[in-house]
Design a protein around this motif. Sequence first.
Motif, PDB file in Angstrom:
ATOM      1  N   ALA A 120      -7.774   9.337  -7.330  1.00 40.41           N
ATOM      2  CA  ALA A 120      -6.902   8.452  -6.554  1.00 40.41           C
ATOM      3  C   ALA A 120      -6.852   8.884  -5.428  1.00 40.41           C
ATOM      4  CB  ALA A 120      -5.931   8.204  -7.602  1.00 40.41           C
ATOM      5  N   GLN A 121      -6.960  10.361  -5.398  1.00 42.09           N
ATOM      6  CA  GLN A 121      -6.957  10.648  -3.139  1.00 42.09           C
ATOM      7  C   GLN A 121      -7.690  10.868  -2.833  1.00 42.09           C
ATOM      8  OE1 GLN A 121      -5.120  15.040  -3.741  1.00 42.09           O
ATOM      9  NE2 GLN A 121      -4.706  14.495  -5.616  1.00 42.09           N
ATOM     10  N   TYR A 132       0.990  -1.185  -0.383  1.00 39.38           N
ATOM     11  CA  TYR A 132       0.240   0.007   0.289  1.00 39.38           C
ATOM     12  C   TYR A 132       0.975   1.437  -0.336  1.00 39.38           C
ATOM     13  CZ  TYR A 132      -3.032   3.623   1.459  1.00 39.38           C
ATOM     14  OH  TYR A 132      -4.055   4.582   1.909  1.00 39.38           O
ATOM     15  N   ASP A 133       1.770   1.288   0.868  1.00 38.03           N
ATOM     16  CA  ASP A 133       2.596   2.338   0.437  1.00 38.03           C
ATOM     17  C   ASP A 133       3.383   3.082  -0.432  1.00 38.03           C
ATOM     18  OD1 ASP A 133       1.813   2.916   3.673  1.00 38.03           O
ATOM     19  OD2 ASP A 133       3.809   1.787   4.702  1.00 38.03           O
ATOM     20  N   ASN A 148      -9.187  -5.086  -4.200  1.00 37.96           N
ATOM     21  CA  ASN A 148      -9.054  -3.268  -3.704  1.00 37.96           C
ATOM     22  C   ASN A 148      -8.571  -2.885  -5.285  1.00 37.96           C
ATOM     23  OD1 ASN A 148     -10.196  -3.633  -0.875  1.00 37.96           O
ATOM     24  ND2 ASN A 148      -8.505  -4.357  -0.223  1.00 37.96           N
ATOM     25  N   THR A 149      -7.520  -3.313  -5.654  1.00 34.39           N
ATOM     26  CA  THR A 149      -7.467  -2.704  -7.181  1.00 34.39           C
ATOM     27  C   THR A 149      -8.268  -2.669  -8.099  1.00 34.39           C
ATOM     28  OG1 THR A 149      -5.217  -4.016  -6.323  1.00 34.39           O
ATOM     29  CG2 THR A 149      -5.050  -3.438  -8.992  1.00 34.39           C
ATOM     30  N   VAL A 150      -9.120  -3.797  -7.898  1.00 32.37           N
ATOM     31  CA  VAL A 150      -9.764  -3.421  -9.186  1.00 32.37           C
ATOM     32  C   VAL A 150     -11.093  -2.437  -8.620  1.00 32.37           C
ATOM     33  CG1 VAL A 150     -12.752  -4.570 -10.021  1.00 32.37           C
ATOM     34  CG2 VAL A 150      -9.992  -5.827 -10.350  1.00 32.37           C
ATOM     35  N   ALA A 151     -11.491  -2.440  -7.718  1.00 33.80           N
ATOM     36  CA  ALA A 151     -12.284  -1.009  -6.827  1.00 33.80           C
ATOM     37  C   ALA A 151     -11.161   0.595  -7.213  1.00 33.80           C
ATOM     38  CB  ALA A 151     -12.470  -1.819  -5.027  1.00 33.80           C
ATOM     39  N   MET A 152     -10.279   0.279  -6.828  1.00 35.57           N
ATOM     40  CA  MET A 152      -9.559   1.520  -7.760  1.00 35.57           C
ATOM     41  C   MET A 152      -9.615   2.199  -8.533  1.00 35.57           C
ATOM     42  SD  MET A 152      -5.819   3.547  -7.905  1.00 35.57           S
ATOM     43  CE  MET A 152      -4.905   1.583  -8.037  1.00 35.57           C
ATOM     44  N   ASP A 194     -10.458   7.459   1.411  1.00 35.62           N
ATOM     45  CA  ASP A 194     -11.344   6.371   1.455  1.00 35.62           C
ATOM     46  C   ASP A 194     -10.971   5.020   1.954  1.00 35.62           C
ATOM     47  OD1 ASP A 194     -13.530   8.732   1.863  1.00 35.62           O
ATOM     48  OD2 ASP A 194     -13.825   8.140  -0.638  1.00 35.62           O
ATOM     49  N   HIS A 195      -9.832   4.387   1.645  1.00 30.97           N
ATOM     50  CA  HIS A 195      -8.986   3.271   1.671  1.00 30.97           C
ATOM     51  C   HIS A 195      -8.223   3.103   2.756  1.00 30.97           C
ATOM     52  CE1 HIS A 195     -12.706   3.241  -0.767  1.00 30.97           C
ATOM     53  NE2 HIS A 195     -12.355   1.372  -1.197  1.00 30.97           N
ATOM     54  N   GLN A 196      -8.087   3.354   3.797  1.00 35.17           N
ATOM     55  CA  GLN A 196      -6.556   3.453   4.795  1.00 35.17           C
ATOM     56  C   GLN A 196      -6.223   2.339   4.826  1.00 35.17           C
ATOM     57  OE1 GLN A 196      -5.195   6.543   5.651  1.00 35.17           O
ATOM     58  NE2 GLN A 196      -7.174   7.571   4.684  1.00 35.17           N
ATOM     59  N   ASN A 197      -4.747   2.099   4.242  1.00 35.81           N
ATOM     60  CA  ASN A 197      -4.106   0.465   4.746  1.00 35.81           C
ATOM     61  C   ASN A 197      -4.438  -0.588   4.347  1.00 35.81           C
ATOM     62  OD1 ASN A 197      -1.577   2.774   5.724  1.00 35.81           O
ATOM     63  ND2 ASN A 197      -3.438   2.736   7.557  1.00 35.81           N
ATOM     64  N   VAL A 198      -5.512  -0.222   3.525  1.00 37.67           N
ATOM     65  CA  VAL A 198      -5.830  -1.556   2.735  1.00 37.67           C
ATOM     66  C   VAL A 198      -4.794  -2.219   1.925  1.00 37.67           C
ATOM     67  CG1 VAL A 198      -8.223  -0.878   2.929  1.00 37.67           C
ATOM     68  CG2 VAL A 198      -6.357  -0.909   0.312  1.00 37.67           C
ATOM     69  N   PRO A 199      -4.866  -3.525   1.720  1.00 34.26           N
ATOM     70  CA  PRO A 199      -4.134  -4.779   1.441  1.00 34.26           C
ATOM     71  C   PRO A 199      -4.770  -4.616   0.008  1.00 34.26           C
ATOM     72  CG  PRO A 199      -6.054  -5.723   2.009  1.00 34.26           C
ATOM     73  CD  PRO A 199      -6.070  -4.859   2.731  1.00 34.26           C
ATOM     74  N   ILE A 200      -3.225  -4.676  -0.295  1.00 32.22           N
ATOM     75  CA  ILE A 200      -3.987  -4.106  -2.671  1.00 32.22           C
ATOM     76  C   ILE A 200      -3.633  -5.535  -2.918  1.00 32.22           C
ATOM     77  CG2 ILE A 200      -2.323  -2.596  -4.133  1.00 32.22           C
ATOM     78  CD1 ILE A 200      -3.123  -1.429  -2.015  1.00 32.22           C
ATOM     79  N   ASN A 201      -5.288  -6.083  -2.447  1.00 30.97           N
ATOM     80  CA  ASN A 201      -5.114  -7.316  -3.206  1.00 30.97           C
ATOM     81  C   ASN A 201      -6.169  -7.279  -4.374  1.00 30.97           C
ATOM     82  OD1 ASN A 201      -7.812  -6.756  -2.009  1.00 30.97           O
ATOM     83  ND2 ASN A 201      -7.881  -7.768  -0.106  1.00 30.97           N
ATOM     84  N   LEU A 202      -7.105  -8.439  -5.027  1.00 29.36           N
ATOM     85  CA  LEU A 202      -6.992  -8.108  -6.870  1.00 29.36           C
ATOM     86  C   LEU A 202      -7.910  -7.691  -6.451  1.00 29.36           C
ATOM     87  CD1 LEU A 202      -7.153  -8.680  -9.822  1.00 29.36           C
ATOM     88  CD2 LEU A 202      -8.229 -10.391  -9.238  1.00 29.36           C
TER      89      LEU A 202
END
Length: 391
Positions: free
Chosen positions: A306-307, A292-293, A322-326, A312-320
């Motif tokens: 993206a900001q 994430y960092d 969450n990446t799709v959501a982003m 809205d998504h603090q320190n979430v794992p960068i899994n598939l």
Amino acid sequence: MKRLFFVFACLIPLVMQAQTLKTDVLVIGNGDGAYSAAFQSFKSGVKTILLTQKEQLTLENKPQRLLPFYQSFLKRETENAKSLNLPKPKKDKKNPPKIAVDSTLLLNVINNSVYSEIKRSGNGWEAKLNKDVSIRAKVLVMADAPDKLIAALKISALNPAKLGHLNYAENIYRTSIASNTATGADFLSLYNLLIPDQENLIYISANSFETGPAAGATAAYAAFFDTKTSLANLKRIQGELLSYKHALMPFEDISPVDSNWLAIQKVGITGIIKAELKQGKAFFNPEKEVSYDEIKQPIKDYYYKAQIWFDDHQNVPINLENTVAMVSYVGNKSADATKNELQKKWNKSYKFSSMYDLKKVLTRREFAVIINDYLKPFDDVNVDKTGRVIR
């Protein structure tokens, strides 16, 4: 740009009038830099003449790593069998010898010919080979001792383009048009290749094989679009070089035969995923999990939306998932449709070895490919001369 170059360049005949050879790009030199610059210029679709001061090219004593390139060059020259042969000067000035050149051959080589003078000719250049024969070109690539050029320009010195060491303290790496892993994590900025106050002139070291293609593509761009080298379009030149598998970023662990090479090169040059610099070399670490960092700030730098997403998504794992959501939020796409597309592409198109799993934390390879495909930061976002993102 490659296709556009070729289609139009083949329609323009190589004009020969009396003893003046006319070309788009003239490359002068005997070393690796000259050969690789001339070859890229012709492949980018403009008429190119390579002027050497030695005999016909042979493959003896060529570095093993460059042998495939030289084999291709020699094959091209041999198949043409129409390298320009300079006519011997004749005393009959009323009937000067004619020189015929096949206009479909974009690359011509003049071997074993010494030029006596080089000078400006309008916006381009003229090289005199003897009192009867000269070459006029829109752009000059000098990969030779520049003594005669320095005298013609009435300057004290001329420095060849040099590669710089990759570092992320500055953003200039985003302007890269060449890289070198043989000597370390080095790259060449387009703006280091251009010479201030000297339009349509490129000067590279004689044996700089890595900078040759960059010089050739830049010269070809200026010649094709009939413009100045100072107005060269960074993205177009970068894209042209990538299409020929010339790396822009010096990743030690990503080979051009890697199925994800292009996506990793494109995302790598944006800095959204940065290389690990270790012992003077750059490692992309494609199978390492992305964190994430490391991607939060770079993606925010590229996209305003993206900001909001990261806030809205603090320190979430960068899994598939969450990446799709982003990427769906930032790119205004349907998350469900994106998931369905990715599932189809995962192994078949992307050639990933892992299984499609929404809860899986993505590797740097997987994340780079998805970002490149769905947000296109390299293709759609421009940078200025310092590498700063222009939004």
